[in-house]
Motif scaffolding. Structure first.
Motif, PDB file in Angstrom:
ATOM      1  N   VAL A  22       1.037  -1.202  -0.206  1.00 15.79           N
ATOM      2  CA  VAL A  22       0.405   0.179  -0.093  1.00 15.79           C
ATOM      3  C   VAL A  22       0.817   1.292  -0.210  1.00 15.79           C
ATOM      4  O   VAL A  22       1.734   1.252   0.765  1.00 15.79           O
ATOM      5  CB  VAL A  22      -0.875   0.106   1.251  1.00 15.79           C
ATOM      6  CG1 VAL A  22      -2.015   1.098   1.112  1.00 15.79           C
ATOM      7  CG2 VAL A  22      -1.877  -1.267   1.047  1.00 15.79           C
ATOM      8  N   LYS A  23       0.821   2.007  -1.094  1.00 11.92           N
ATOM      9  CA  LYS A  23       1.470   3.605  -0.883  1.00 11.92           C
ATOM     10  C   LYS A  23       0.248   4.339  -0.481  1.00 11.92           C
ATOM     11  O   LYS A  23      -0.438   4.818  -1.448  1.00 11.92           O
ATOM     12  CB  LYS A  23       2.057   3.746  -2.404  1.00 11.92           C
ATOM     13  CG  LYS A  23       3.598   2.158  -2.810  1.00 11.92           C
ATOM     14  CD  LYS A  23       3.743   2.588  -4.078  1.00 11.92           C
ATOM     15  CE  LYS A  23       5.097   1.331  -4.593  1.00 11.92           C
ATOM     16  NZ  LYS A  23       6.114   1.228  -3.521  1.00 11.92           N
ATOM     17  N   LEU A  24       1.032   5.073  -0.003  1.00 16.30           N
ATOM     18  CA  LEU A  24       0.321   6.195   0.505  1.00 16.30           C
ATOM     19  C   LEU A  24       1.359   8.340   0.459  1.00 16.30           C
ATOM     20  O   LEU A  24       2.202   7.567   0.471  1.00 16.30           O
ATOM     21  CB  LEU A  24      -0.424   6.337   2.001  1.00 16.30           C
ATOM     22  CG  LEU A  24      -1.135   4.769   1.788  1.00 16.30           C
ATOM     23  CD1 LEU A  24      -1.126   4.607   3.962  1.00 16.30           C
ATOM     24  CD2 LEU A  24      -2.413   5.065   1.235  1.00 16.30           C
ATOM     25  N   PRO A  25       0.504   9.188   0.846  1.00 14.88           N
ATOM     26  CA  PRO A  25       0.934  10.118   0.767  1.00 14.88           C
ATOM     27  C   PRO A  25       1.696  10.120   1.231  1.00 14.88           C
ATOM     28  O   PRO A  25       1.546  10.027   2.646  1.00 14.88           O
ATOM     29  CB  PRO A  25      -0.062  10.567  -0.126  1.00 14.88           C
ATOM     30  CG  PRO A  25      -1.191  11.031   0.458  1.00 14.88           C
ATOM     31  CD  PRO A  25      -0.861   9.201   0.396  1.00 14.88           C
ATOM     32  N   PHE A  26       2.748  10.936   1.784  1.00 11.17           N
ATOM     33  CA  PHE A  26       3.824  10.855   2.894  1.00 11.17           C
ATOM     34  C   PHE A  26       3.556  12.156   3.490  1.00 11.17           C
ATOM     35  O   PHE A  26       3.714  13.278   2.825  1.00 11.17           O
ATOM     36  CB  PHE A  26       5.074  10.961   2.417  1.00 11.17           C
ATOM     37  CG  PHE A  26       6.247  11.109   3.796  1.00 11.17           C
ATOM     38  CD1 PHE A  26       6.762  12.215   3.896  1.00 11.17           C
ATOM     39  CD2 PHE A  26       6.150  10.195   4.596  1.00 11.17           C
ATOM     40  CE1 PHE A  26       7.339  12.319   5.746  1.00 11.17           C
ATOM     41  CE2 PHE A  26       7.176   9.826   6.142  1.00 11.17           C
ATOM     42  CZ  PHE A  26       7.455  11.237   6.314  1.00 11.17           C
ATOM     43  N   GLU A  27       2.687  11.995   4.817  1.00 12.08           N
ATOM     44  CA  GLU A  27       2.130  13.835   4.994  1.00 12.08           C
ATOM     45  C   GLU A  27       2.618  13.836   6.896  1.00 12.08           C
ATOM     46  O   GLU A  27       2.266  12.666   7.752  1.00 12.08           O
ATOM     47  CB  GLU A  27       0.353  13.521   5.234  1.00 12.08           C
ATOM     48  CG  GLU A  27      -0.088  13.444   3.709  1.00 12.08           C
ATOM     49  CD  GLU A  27      -1.556  13.512   3.276  1.00 12.08           C
ATOM     50  OE1 GLU A  27      -1.785  13.300   5.083  1.00 12.08           O
ATOM     51  OE2 GLU A  27      -1.482  14.067   2.466  1.00 12.08           O
ATOM     52  N   THR A  28       2.568  14.402   7.523  1.00  8.30           N
ATOM     53  CA  THR A  28       3.104  14.585   8.597  1.00  8.30           C
ATOM     54  C   THR A  28       2.945  16.247   9.360  1.00  8.30           C
ATOM     55  O   THR A  28       3.220  16.808  10.455  1.00  8.30           O
ATOM     56  CB  THR A  28       5.491  15.642   8.228  1.00  8.30           C
ATOM     57  OG1 THR A  28       5.021  16.898   7.701  1.00  8.30           O
ATOM     58  CG2 THR A  28       5.939  14.750   8.016  1.00  8.30           C
ATOM     59  N   GLU A  29       1.523  16.378   8.727  1.00  9.50           N
ATOM     60  CA  GLU A  29      -0.120  17.397   9.727  1.00  9.50           C
ATOM     61  C   GLU A  29      -0.888  16.974   9.467  1.00  9.50           C
ATOM     62  O   GLU A  29      -1.074  16.496   7.565  1.00  9.50           O
ATOM     63  CB  GLU A  29       0.536  18.993   8.984  1.00  9.50           C
ATOM     64  CG  GLU A  29       1.905  19.252  10.137  1.00  9.50           C
ATOM     65  CD  GLU A  29       1.472  20.838   9.445  1.00  9.50           C
ATOM     66  OE1 GLU A  29       2.354  21.689   9.284  1.00  9.50           O
ATOM     67  OE2 GLU A  29       0.428  21.502   9.741  1.00  9.50           O
ATOM     68  N   ALA A  30      -1.715  16.583  10.137  1.00  8.45           N
ATOM     69  CA  ALA A  30      -3.188  15.776   9.706  1.00  8.45           C
ATOM     70  C   ALA A  30      -4.117  16.803   8.670  1.00  8.45           C
ATOM     71  O   ALA A  30      -3.863  18.025   9.306  1.00  8.45           O
ATOM     72  CB  ALA A  30      -4.005  15.516  10.435  1.00  8.45           C
ATOM     73  N   GLY A  31      -4.691  16.301   7.720  1.00  6.75           N
ATOM     74  CA  GLY A  31      -5.550  17.042   7.239  1.00  6.75           C
ATOM     75  C   GLY A  31      -5.123  17.836   5.970  1.00  6.75           C
ATOM     76  O   GLY A  31      -5.383  18.497   4.909  1.00  6.75           O
ATOM     77  N   LEU A  32      -3.621  17.607   5.466  1.00  8.59           N
ATOM     78  CA  LEU A  32      -2.733  18.514   4.308  1.00  8.59           C
ATOM     79  C   LEU A  32      -3.251  17.466   3.876  1.00  8.59           C
ATOM     80  O   LEU A  32      -2.893  16.209   3.066  1.00  8.59           O
ATOM     81  CB  LEU A  32      -1.871  18.877   5.344  1.00  8.59           C
ATOM     82  CG  LEU A  32      -0.667  20.238   6.504  1.00  8.59           C
ATOM     83  CD1 LEU A  32       0.021  19.887   5.991  1.00  8.59           C
ATOM     84  CD2 LEU A  32      -1.657  20.853   5.736  1.00  8.59           C
TER      85      LEU A  32
END
Length: 613
Positions: A603-613
């Motif tokens: 499973v490849k997901l966008p790497f996000e370091t803030e919720a909701g971005l």
């Protein structure tokens, strides 16, 4: 039937209108003496006609008993709506509709609460000769009530949207009491969100205004919410002192609903202090009052807390029974379907409002037509007709696309929630707990129940969020694996690894995105394997993508007959990822790889370091 008001009655009617019109949020209104209630009941029973006087009496009676007798308050408010419509009293119609919404709020029927607040707002907007200042004043109470209802369904962004609409209006109109209530409402949202500094600021602002103008009805609510802030900060003894003040003010005001909140909060604070005797006593008192007052939300919250108390007291049978009651009552109060119903009604209100404005504009054009020459009028009508036809067609296309997209999102959210709360897993887990209890293996039952309750609580909380931290996601996955391993007599082992260049606390992913694949590995791969098995979950980073890999050494798909269908969990996750790509313009994906022994899901997901971005 038309309203007939005698000159000698005008003062009485004016007083009733002023009192009823001030009931912007009966949740925070001050109770009145029983003698006034008895007098109103007598006046209603003896009044000879269905006119605005009777409607005013009915509205005022419903207002006075809203915090002491919800059933009767609902009955007389419905009668007030009927009476006001019969005599075409516009003030009575929109005031009674708003009051009915407030009663539904007290009953934890939040979808109905929002529905009737919006109906009231629509009624006053179409009413004749209502000054703009009065409309704004009325809207304040509507916004506060809607904000509180959205808080009840944990839709905090919507709650803040309406709460922050109300606050500037209270200052503009210098409505001090409603300003205090607005601060209190916003503070409660931040309290539930866990933003404690902002919660404290808004709650203290509410108390300051209430003290300045001696609004005592705000005090029990303030002490309850301020105590909750201290509880969340771990200052349990200090919190209990504030809750006791809240109970004292609630008793002095006859405010039963605030007393229920303070008792329940006291029980929870004692629970954290490990004084389970006092915790049980206060929680049971809150439960009894909630049942008597038909406050469903407080009732199921009390059962949930009692379940935790019994668990700590090593009473697994009582803990399980309370937890079952909590699940049944909670599901009947707040569900995905109710949230969808709230959204549908809000959209319907906006559509109706646009339709009303459109009709008003058409009427205005007719007046213009009669004042200008025939030739100019024909030309103007032709231009307007083309414009409105184009605009209506364009708006209809946009609205249709928006509704289709929201329907798609809502459908996927419902399917995800059903997937997370797998009924077979819940049934098997409860059976396992029951089996341990019947074998008198209380230690294992207590272990299993604690894990199960923690997983259910985490799952329900995460279902309200669009994204959660990777830490929380892996904790829930690990809880699920531990429960299944225990239920299958530790037939398999597991391993979870996160790359060193990833901080799981600040990395966010959709909730329970990996759970369907872990479930498939256990149920369809390892459960049917002859010997012991192993599951490995690995999380790495590839530039802007987060790679999540679930690998098992089960029997694999090749050992099973081909059905031609993908698993339900795989399809729902693929739909979620497709929706994620559409919303965020990313290239997330999910792939299933057959191994020589077992299966691997990538499973490849966008790497996000803030919720909701």
């Amino acid at each position: 039937m038309k309203c007939m008001i005698k000159p000698s009655q005008s003062v009485t009617i004016l007083i009733i209108i002023l009192i009823a019109a001030s009931v912007f949020n009966p949740v925070f209104s001050q109770p009145k003496p029983d003698k006034k209630i008895d007098s109103l009941k007598t006046a209603i029973s003896k009044h000879p006609a269905k006119d605005s006087i009777l409607a005013g009496y009915q509205i005022l009676l419903g207002h006075l008993i809203i915090r002491t007798d919800l059933s009767l308050a609902m009955k007389v408010t419905d009668e007030a709506i009927e009476t006001s419509r019969a005599c075409n009293w516009e003030n009575g119609i929109y005031t009674a509709l708003r009051q009915k919404g407030a009663i539904y709020y007290e009953m934890s029927e939040f979808d109905q609460a929002i529905n009737y607040q919006l109906l009231a707002l629509k009624e006053i907007e179409k009413a004749q000769n209502v000054p703009l200042a009065k409309q704004k004043k009325f809207a304040i109470g509507i916004y506060i009530n809607i904000a509180n209802s959205y808080t009840g369904t944990r839709q905090y962004d919507k709650s803040l949207e309406y709460g922050l609409k109300a606050l500037p209006l209270t200052k503009e109109l210098k409505e001090d009491y409603l300003e205090a209530v607005s601060y209190l409402s916003i503070g409660l949202v931040y309290l539930d969100k866990g933003t404690l500094d902002k919660a404290g600021y808004y709650l203290d602002s509410s108390y300051y205004v209430a003290q300045k103008f001696n609004y005592s009805a705000v005090k029990p609510l303030y002490y309850n919410d301020k105590g909750e802030v201290l509880t969340k900060r771990g200052k349990y003894s200090e919190a209990i002192k504030l809750f006791q003040k809240g109970i004292m003010y609630a008793d002095s005001l006859g405010d039963i609903l605030s007393k229920i909140s303070c008792l329940a909060a006291t029980g929870e604070a004692y629970f954290y202090l490990k004084d389970y005797t006092q915790a049980e006593k206060n929680t049971k008192n809150a439960l009894l009052l909630a049942q008597q007052s038909q406050v469903l939300q407080r009732e199921f919250e009390s059962h949930e807390l009692l379940s935790r108390i019994y668990q700590k007291e090593n009473r697994p049978v009582d803990a399980l029974e309370s937890y079952k009651k909590y699940i049944v009552l909670r599901d009947s109060s707040i569900g995905v379907e109710k949230k969808l119903e709230i959204s549908r009604r809000e959209m319907q209100y906006e559509t109706d409002k646009k339709e009303t404005l459109s009709k008003a504009e058409i009427q205005r054009q007719k007046i213009i037509k009669n004042t200008i020459v025939a030739g100019s009028a024909i030309l103007l009508i032709l231009v307007l007709a083309i414009f409105f036809f184009y605009k209506k067609r364009r708006d209809a296309v946009l609205v249709q696309k928006e509704l289709e997209f929201k329907a798609q999102v809502s459908d996927i959210e419902m399917k995800v929630l059903r997937l997370q709360l797998n009924p077979h897993f819940i049934f098997n887990s409860l059976n396992s707990i029951s089996n341990y209890i019947s074998k008198n293996d209380t230690k294992t039952a207590d272990y299993f129940l604690a894990k199960f309750a923690s997983l259910m609580r985490s799952t329900l909380e995460s279902s309200e969020e669009k994204e959660i931290s990777l830490t929380d996601e892996l904790k829930m996955i690990e809880l699920y694996i531990q429960l299944e391993a225990a239920r299958m007599n530790n037939k398999f082992t597991y391993q979870i690894e996160v790359a060193k260049d990833i901080n799981p606390d600040t990395t966010f992913v959709p909730p329970l995105i990996l759970q369907p694949f872990v479930e498939n590995s256990i149920w369809h791969g390892l459960a049917e394997k002859g010997g012991e098995g192993h599951i490995r979950i690995e999380v790495t980073r590839d530039n802007t993508l987060l790679n999540c890999v679930v690998t098992d050494d089960g029997i694999g798909r090749s050992a099973k007959p081909k059905s031609g269908k993908k698993s339900f969990g795989f399809k729902i996750t693929a739909d979620r990822i497709a929706l994620l790509n559409k919303l965020k313009n990313t290239n997330a994906s999910v792939h299933l790889v057959d191994l020589e022994k077992g299966t691997r899901v990538e499973v490849k997901l966008p790497f996000e370091t803030e919720a909701g971005l």
